[in-house]
Motif scaffolding. Structure first.
Motif, PDB file in Angstrom:
ATOM      1  N   ARG A 136       0.837  -1.204   0.000  1.00  0.00           N
ATOM      2  CA  ARG A 136       0.000   0.000   0.000  1.00  0.00           C
ATOM      3  C   ARG A 136       0.876   1.259   0.000  1.00  0.00           C
ATOM      4  O   ARG A 136       0.692   2.160  -0.803  1.00  0.00           O
ATOM      5  N   ILE A 137       1.865   1.284   0.884  1.00  0.00           N
ATOM      6  CA  ILE A 137       2.698   2.495   1.013  1.00  0.00           C
ATOM      7  C   ILE A 137       3.543   2.731  -0.237  1.00  0.00           C
ATOM      8  O   ILE A 137       3.526   3.807  -0.816  1.00  0.00           O
ATOM      9  N   PHE A 138       4.284   1.656  -0.623  1.00  0.00           N
ATOM     10  CA  PHE A 138       5.170   1.833  -1.788  1.00  0.00           C
ATOM     11  C   PHE A 138       4.362   1.929  -3.081  1.00  0.00           C
ATOM     12  O   PHE A 138       4.759   2.626  -4.020  1.00  0.00           O
ATOM     13  N   GLY A 139       3.216   1.215  -3.124  1.00  0.00           N
ATOM     14  CA  GLY A 139       2.387   1.221  -4.340  1.00  0.00           C
ATOM     15  C   GLY A 139       1.781   2.592  -4.601  1.00  0.00           C
ATOM     16  O   GLY A 139       1.558   2.983  -5.760  1.00  0.00           O
ATOM     17  N   ALA A 140       1.519   3.319  -3.521  1.00  0.00           N
ATOM     18  CA  ALA A 140       0.878   4.618  -3.663  1.00  0.00           C
ATOM     19  C   ALA A 140       1.871   5.692  -4.097  1.00  0.00           C
ATOM     20  O   ALA A 140       1.499   6.828  -4.385  1.00  0.00           O
ATOM     21  N   ARG A 141       3.156   5.307  -4.151  1.00  0.00           N
ATOM     22  CA  ARG A 141       4.191   6.291  -4.464  1.00  0.00           C
ATOM     23  C   ARG A 141       4.223   6.521  -5.976  1.00  0.00           C
ATOM     24  O   ARG A 141       4.317   5.554  -6.741  1.00  0.00           O
ATOM     25  N   ASP A 142       4.127   7.767  -6.366  1.00  0.00           N
ATOM     26  CA  ASP A 142       4.073   8.075  -7.785  1.00  0.00           C
ATOM     27  C   ASP A 142       5.434   8.007  -8.444  1.00  0.00           C
ATOM     28  O   ASP A 142       5.571   7.541  -9.567  1.00  0.00           O
ATOM     29  N   SER A 143       6.432   8.437  -7.730  1.00  0.00           N
ATOM     30  CA  SER A 143       7.767   8.549  -8.323  1.00  0.00           C
ATOM     31  C   SER A 143       8.352   7.187  -8.641  1.00  0.00           C
ATOM     32  O   SER A 143       8.089   6.206  -7.945  1.00  0.00           O
ATOM     33  N   SER A 144       9.142   7.122  -9.677  1.00  0.00           N
ATOM     34  CA  SER A 144       9.881   5.887  -9.966  1.00  0.00           C
ATOM     35  C   SER A 144      11.322   6.027  -9.521  1.00  0.00           C
ATOM     36  O   SER A 144      12.142   5.163  -9.783  1.00  0.00           O
ATOM     37  N   GLU A 145      11.630   7.147  -8.840  1.00  0.00           N
ATOM     38  CA  GLU A 145      12.980   7.358  -8.322  1.00  0.00           C
ATOM     39  C   GLU A 145      13.218   6.415  -7.118  1.00  0.00           C
ATOM     40  O   GLU A 145      12.273   6.022  -6.446  1.00  0.00           O
ATOM     41  N   LEU A 147      14.013   5.103  -3.398  1.00  0.00           N
ATOM     42  CA  LEU A 147      13.551   5.618  -2.102  1.00  0.00           C
ATOM     43  C   LEU A 147      14.688   6.363  -1.418  1.00  0.00           C
ATOM     44  O   LEU A 147      15.828   5.903  -1.397  1.00  0.00           O
ATOM     45  N   ARG A 148      14.299   7.538  -0.864  1.00  0.00           N
ATOM     46  CA  ARG A 148      15.299   8.300  -0.123  1.00  0.00           C
ATOM     47  C   ARG A 148      15.193   7.929   1.355  1.00  0.00           C
ATOM     48  O   ARG A 148      14.219   7.289   1.771  1.00  0.00           O
ATOM     49  N   LEU A 149      16.205   8.325   2.086  1.00  0.00           N
ATOM     50  CA  LEU A 149      16.253   7.950   3.495  1.00  0.00           C
ATOM     51  C   LEU A 149      14.994   8.385   4.236  1.00  0.00           C
ATOM     52  O   LEU A 149      14.390   7.620   4.990  1.00  0.00           O
ATOM     53  N   LEU A 185      11.203  -5.988  -0.486  1.00  0.00           N
ATOM     54  CA  LEU A 185      10.191  -5.137  -1.123  1.00  0.00           C
ATOM     55  C   LEU A 185      10.731  -3.719  -1.324  1.00  0.00           C
ATOM     56  O   LEU A 185      10.532  -3.122  -2.387  1.00  0.00           O
ATOM     57  N   ALA A 186      11.447  -3.201  -0.335  1.00  0.00           N
ATOM     58  CA  ALA A 186      12.039  -1.867  -0.463  1.00  0.00           C
ATOM     59  C   ALA A 186      13.045  -1.846  -1.604  1.00  0.00           C
ATOM     60  O   ALA A 186      13.077  -0.916  -2.422  1.00  0.00           O
ATOM     61  N   LEU A 187      13.839  -2.923  -1.674  1.00  0.00           N
ATOM     62  CA  LEU A 187      14.834  -2.991  -2.749  1.00  0.00           C
ATOM     63  C   LEU A 187      14.173  -3.042  -4.119  1.00  0.00           C
ATOM     64  O   LEU A 187      14.699  -2.488  -5.095  1.00  0.00           O
ATOM     65  N   MET A 188      13.027  -3.715  -4.200  1.00  0.00           N
ATOM     66  CA  MET A 188      12.314  -3.799  -5.481  1.00  0.00           C
ATOM     67  C   MET A 188      11.860  -2.414  -5.920  1.00  0.00           C
ATOM     68  O   MET A 188      11.948  -2.069  -7.093  1.00  0.00           O
ATOM     69  N   VAL A 189      11.389  -1.647  -4.950  1.00  0.00           N
ATOM     70  CA  VAL A 189      10.961  -0.296  -5.277  1.00  0.00           C
ATOM     71  C   VAL A 189      12.179   0.546  -5.657  1.00  0.00           C
ATOM     72  O   VAL A 189      12.109   1.425  -6.508  1.00  0.00           O
ATOM     73  N   GLY A 190      13.287   0.202  -5.030  1.00  0.00           N
ATOM     74  CA  GLY A 190      14.516   0.937  -5.304  1.00  0.00           C
ATOM     75  C   GLY A 190      14.926   1.779  -4.107  1.00  0.00           C
ATOM     76  O   GLY A 190      14.096   2.453  -3.515  1.00  0.00           O
ATOM     77  N   VAL A 191      16.169   1.655  -3.762  1.00  0.00           N
ATOM     78  CA  VAL A 191      16.686   2.416  -2.624  1.00  0.00           C
ATOM     79  C   VAL A 191      17.931   3.150  -3.116  1.00  0.00           C
ATOM     80  O   VAL A 191      18.700   2.603  -3.923  1.00  0.00           O
ATOM     81  N   GLU A 192      18.102   4.376  -2.674  1.00  0.00           N
ATOM     82  CA  GLU A 192      19.279   5.164  -3.085  1.00  0.00           C
ATOM     83  C   GLU A 192      20.556   4.407  -2.796  1.00  0.00           C
ATOM     84  O   GLU A 192      20.702   3.801  -1.727  1.00  0.00           O
ATOM     85  N   ARG A 193      21.501   4.475  -3.743  1.00  0.00           N
ATOM     86  CA  ARG A 193      22.762   3.759  -3.589  1.00  0.00           C
ATOM     87  C   ARG A 193      23.480   4.138  -2.302  1.00  0.00           C
ATOM     88  O   ARG A 193      24.051   3.291  -1.606  1.00  0.00           O
TER      89      ARG A 193
END
Lengths: 380, 637
Positions: A136-145, A147-149, A185-193
């Motif tokens: 729900r949380i990550f899915g609702a995120r519009d950006s494809s960038e 995740l920031r801290l 799941l966080a990694l799938m969404v993407g996490v800043e290097r």
């Protein structure tokens, strides 16, 4: 023939929906449950106490209920569940807190809530609640960038609350897999290097420090992993016994109900954590490979559902379920094969446990749901 | 319909990551495949072998020990089922808690048990306690789920059906100790085995011991037997048939209950031991499971030394029973003829000292027979002085005094003093004055009750000194005779029959004569012969003893002796009784011996009629018979 046409027409949305059910995934699920019931019977058939409790019948009953619940869940779009994510999450937290105070103690751990004849293990439900709320949380995120801290802090807190509660039971295995699923799941969404580097470095630094925080038996379990024969009657006992059971099954196995190792109680917790050892001893390499293949098919069907999901939310749910199943099955089997330290993790759908089975069926239902409602098929 | 509100389609980047994830999952699963292949296919043989070893356990099986019967076939010792309590450490999740319960239930100090358990092999059953009572066994069986790793096993255990009697003859068992274990390797003893530590249990260990072997059993991880794969056929030990007459033994123990000391009853015809009492007694059942800890310490630290077999190891001055040997020496060395009289005025001056007779005022003129009957000290001071210490020592040895009879390796010899002995021991020559006290069994003389009984048996049978024995036969469980005792003479005493007749006559007078010192031993239907004796426990000055025995502290009180045989013509029983520090109570040994003789020979305990006490025809009697009150006779010596 013609007279049936209006009925067929009325049923067509159902037929279309039924056509979208991933029968391979359902088949894998039912196979795993069936194997589970059979192996539980085999594991306990020499133990009159457990047999008298009819654990295998209970497991069959839970599987049947699970199948019914699965069908029921398919009637609702998975988005209904994500919408209610916070409600489920809150309920799970309440149950986990209740366990701490009113839980039934078994083997020195408080994991169960008792409601009359039923026992509920909230930690099993928690793993699903965490997947849904993150979807729900990550899915609702519009950006494809990535995740920031700042974006990670809130979900991190939401995940850590059940993780800590589960760890306190203590059920470190489940706590760990819940956390790992969330991390994936966080990694799938993407996490800043940057964050990944910091976490990586932190892990390297913390590992030796964490070693001192482990209890002696936990350390021994890890050390034993590298040399189980060093202390065959001590820490390495379970690991070695499990390996002996599996290895002695050889290619064809000793035959159903013929497993001497498990029958003779050399394996502890054989109907739960060591069910794979029972299976491999009795059904041999053939049986073991079959089960691994079924799990692989299961996980791949989930990942396929994720890849073809209609939206991020669905993709994350399916990925979460796949990841959760992967961690559970890989850790459990890896542990019985002597590849990782002994941690109390059941084999999903196969090990004895009502809450776990029911949760697994619901999880499967969600994945099928995601698949059914992929792009262009969301009209039902 | 929800999509618009949600985050929308899956981005390509995320799909790529998910593909990588699926790939990673497959890779990890491959590792599991490989390990499964490795364990089941490549190493399957090895693990199959391990699994066989795992569930097949070798269990030590101890066959029951042989049975022990008395001479009439009455069962004295057999075996009963006992429960041993074991702990398999590895199966006990909370070892401290388990040990705490075990220590409490088996009455052992927690720290000691904890330490022992700590050193135990974690996977082998560790014996917590042998022969636990039924209550303890029931507790652990009932609470088995609460104490994983704790289990009980049945084992045969020695059971003495003797109601605590005969402990010093039967002996007892004890756990084989470390040193014995090494010495006995070839005999297949194992840790925890019980073996005979004492008595016939020890002497006949190799016959009694049942074979220890192994059975192969299928066990579960708790070590519980599920099925016997290869059984071990029990091979029980062989059976002992003792010479002991259990009824007589029981009677002797009952009558002697209040004394410390010993009773030996022999069959003078072959040296068979009919009864052996050593008080304080031990209850062999107490040792059945191997006695340890508190009870053992209590037994070993008891100042009365109940573990000491006084019959074989108690060494006492013979006192007046030594006069029997002196009588033989006197006649055989022709120092006196039987009718020669010594005048006893109650004292015997020698050098600067005066040796007193026990009877103030003396016995008057006294011959050999009366010297025995009345136990005249002056007579023996006189003949002893003429014989000299070397001849006295020679005759002592002839009757087996001062030498172990050879019955048991633990037996003590005693002491027959001589000039050579004294030179060696004290580096000093023998003084003739010392011979005087030796002549009445005081001084350095020391004998064991067994020697006294054996001497009496030799006197009874006319001169054969037998080696006493207690096992007449050993039979296999099937009844085959494996060993039969052949009576073994130590030697034949080279003294003519006439001398034996004369001395025996004197001993008969002790019991049956009007002035005999043991008239209370007389029986109506059987002629009993005997000799009383009092031995100074502490060497007091023989010349001036005034204190009454009952005024003295116990360790200073005299030991009481009584030796006897019966029937006079064809002796079937010889008996020696010694009561340590019995003092005046020792006077009851004569009637005690009488009761035992009557019991054994099956005659009523009835004193002879006055007529029966009259002199037998042909035997000269002193003309003037002055009746003496019976009490006075009891204070001889």
């Amino acid at each position: 023939m013609r007279t049936s046409a209006p009925i067929l027409k009325t049923l067509s949305p159902f037929r279309r929906a039924l056509g979208q059910v991933d029968w391979l995934l359902v088949g894998a699920t039912v196979s795993l449950s069936g194997i589970g019931v059979l192996m539980i019977y085999s594991a306990i058939h020499s133990n009159q106490d457990l047999l008298a409790n009819g654990l295998h019948w209970k497991q069959a009953l839970w599987s049947t209920i699970g199948l019914l619940v699965l069908s029921f869940v398919l009637l609702f779009d998975y988005h209904h569940f994500t919408r209610m994510a916070y409600f489920f999450y809150g309920l799970v937290i309440v149950l986990l807190v209740m366990v701490l105070f009113a839980g039934r103690v078994v083997y020195g751990a408080k994991r169960w809530l008792v409601f009359g004849p039923m026992r509920l293990q909230p930690s099993e439900v928690a793993r699903l609640a965490v997947i849904i709320i993150l979807a729900r949380i990550f899915g609702a995120r519009d950006s494809s960038e990535p995740l920031r801290l700042g974006e990670l802090i809130y979900p991190f807190i939401l995940v850590m609350i059940p993780v800590v509660l589960i760890a306190k039971q203590p059920d470190l295995g489940t706590a760990f897999t819940v956390f790992m699923t969330a991390a994936v799941l966080a990694l799938m969404v993407g996490v800043e290097r940057r964050i990944l580097y910091i976490l990586g470095a932190g892990a390297v630094v913390m590992a030796p420090v964490g070693w001192f925080f482990l209890k002696e038996y936990q350390r021994n379990r890890i050390l034993t992993l590298f040399n189980p024969e060093a202390d065959p009657l001590g820490t390495g006992y379970q690991s070695l016994q499990s390996k002996i059971a599996i290895g002695s099954g050889e290619f064809w196995g000793k035959g159903l109900l013929q497993g001497t190792q498990s029958r003779l109680h050399f394996l502890p917790e054989k109907h739960t954590d060591f069910i794979f050892s029972v299976l491999s001893e009795e059904l041999g390499f053939v049986g073991g490979i079959f089960l691994l293949v079924v799990f692989l098919v299961f996980i791949h069907r989930c990942m396929l559902a994720a890849l073809n999901a209609g939206d991020k939310e669905g993709a994350l749910i399916a990925t979460g379920v796949a990841t959760s199943f992967f961690f559970y099955s890989a850790f459990n089997i890896g542990m019985t094969l002597g590849l990782i330290p002994i941690v109390g993790i059941p084999l999903p759908l196969v090990s004895y446990g009502g809450s776990a089975s029911l949760t697994s069926f619901i999880a499967v239902a969600l994945v099928i749901n995601v698949r059914m409602r992929r792009k262009g098929f969301n009209s039902f | 319909m929800f999509r618009s509100r949600m985050g929308g389609e899956t981005p390509d980047k995320m799909r790529r990551r998910m593909q990588w994830l699926a790939f990673a999952f497959s890779l990890c699963m491959m590792v599991l495949f490989v390990q499964l292949w490795h364990l089941q296919v490549l190493q399957g043989d090895k693990f199959r072998a391990l699994s066989e070893n795992n569930r097949i356990a070798y269990r030590v099986v101890r066959s029951p020990r042989g049975l022990i019967y008395d001479h009439g076939g009455r069962l004295l010792a057999d075996n009963r089922a006992s429960f041993n309590l074991y702990l398999v450490k590895e199966n006990s999740p909370d070892l401290n808690e388990a040990v705490r319960h075990l220590a409490r239930m088996t009455d052992q100090p927690y720290d000691e048990l904890r330490e022992k358990v700590r050193r135990a092999n974690p996977f082998r059953p560790f014996l917590i306690k042998a022969d636990v009572d039924r209550k303890t066994m029931a507790f652990f069986e009932e609470h088995r789920p609460d104490f994983p790793g704790v289990f009980t096993q049945v084992a045969p255990l020695r059971n003495y059906r003797t109601e605590e009697r005969g402990g010093h003859v039967l002996g007892y068992l004890g756990e084989v100790d470390g040193q014995q274990l090494q010495e006995l390797t070839e005999f297949n003893y194992r840790q925890g085995d019980l073996l005979g530590k004492y008595g016939v249990e020890r002497a006949f260990e190799r016959y009694l011991r049942g074979e220890t072997g192994f059975k192969q059993v299928e066990v579960d991880a708790y070590g519980r037997e599920l099925r016997v794969v290869v059984p071990f056929v029990e091979k029980p030990g062989n059976n002992l048939h003792l010479t002991i007459d259990y009824a007589l033994q029981a009677k002797a123990e009952e009558l002697f209950r209040d004394f410390e000391g010993s009773i030996i009853i022999l069959d003078p015809r072959d040296g068979a031991i009919l009864a052996l009492v050593s008080n304080p007694a031990i209850d062999p059942n107490q040792f059945a499971g191997g006695l340890r800890g508190k009870s053992w310490r209590r037994l070993t630290s008891d100042p009365l030394k109940p573990l000491e077999n006084r019959a074989l190891r108690g060494q006492y001055p013979p006192g007046s029973i030594f006069k029997i040997v002196m009588a033989f020496a006197t006649l055989n060395e022709k120092v006196m003829r039987p009718d020669d009289k010594v005048y006893c005025n109650g004292s015997f001056p020698f050098g600067r000292r005066v040796f007193a007779d026990w009877k103030q005022g003396g016995h008057g003129p006294i011959d050999l027979i009366q010297s025995l009957a009345q136990s005249c000290d002056v007579y023996y001071y006189t003949v002893g002085n003429k014989l000299g210490i070397e001849r006295i020592a020679y005759y002592s040895h002839l009757f087996g005094l001062g030498e172990a009879t050879g019955y048991d390796p633990g037996e003590k010899g005693g002491l027959v003093p001589s000039d050579a002995w004294k030179r060696k021991r004290f580096n000093e020559r023998w003084y003739p004055g010392e011979t005087i006290s030796v002549s009445i069994g005081q001084g350095f003389n020391l004998i064991t009750p067994m020697q006294a009984a054996n001497m009496m048996a030799a006197v009874a049978n006319g001169g054969t000194l037998w080696k006493p024995f207690v096992v007449r036969e050993v039979t296999s469980p099937q009844g085959e005779v494996l060993y039969r005792h052949r009576p073994e003479a130590i030697h034949k005493i080279p003294i003519p029959k006439e001398i034996f007749d004369t001395v025996r006559e004197g001993l008969r007078e002790v019991v049956n004569g009007p002035r005999g010192t043991a008239k209370r031993a007389a029986l109506a239907e059987v002629v009993v012969s005997g000799k009383t004796g009092t031995a100074q426990a502490v060497r007091l000055n023989l010349t001036g003893r005034k204190a009454k025995p009952e005024d003295l502290p116990r360790p200073y009180r005299d030991h009481g002796w009584f030796v006897a045989f019966a029937p006079y013509d064809e002796p079937r029983i010889a008996i020696a009784i010694l009561g340590e520090h019995a003092g005046k109570a020792g006077s009851s040994f004569a009637p005690l011996a009488r009761d035992l003789i009557a019991f054994y020979l099956g005659v009523p305990v009835k004193p002879p009629q006055a007529v029966a006490a009259a002199p037998r025809a042909g035997v000269p009697r002193p003309a003037a018979i002055v009746p003496i009150p019976e009490e006075a006779n009891l204070l001889e010596d």
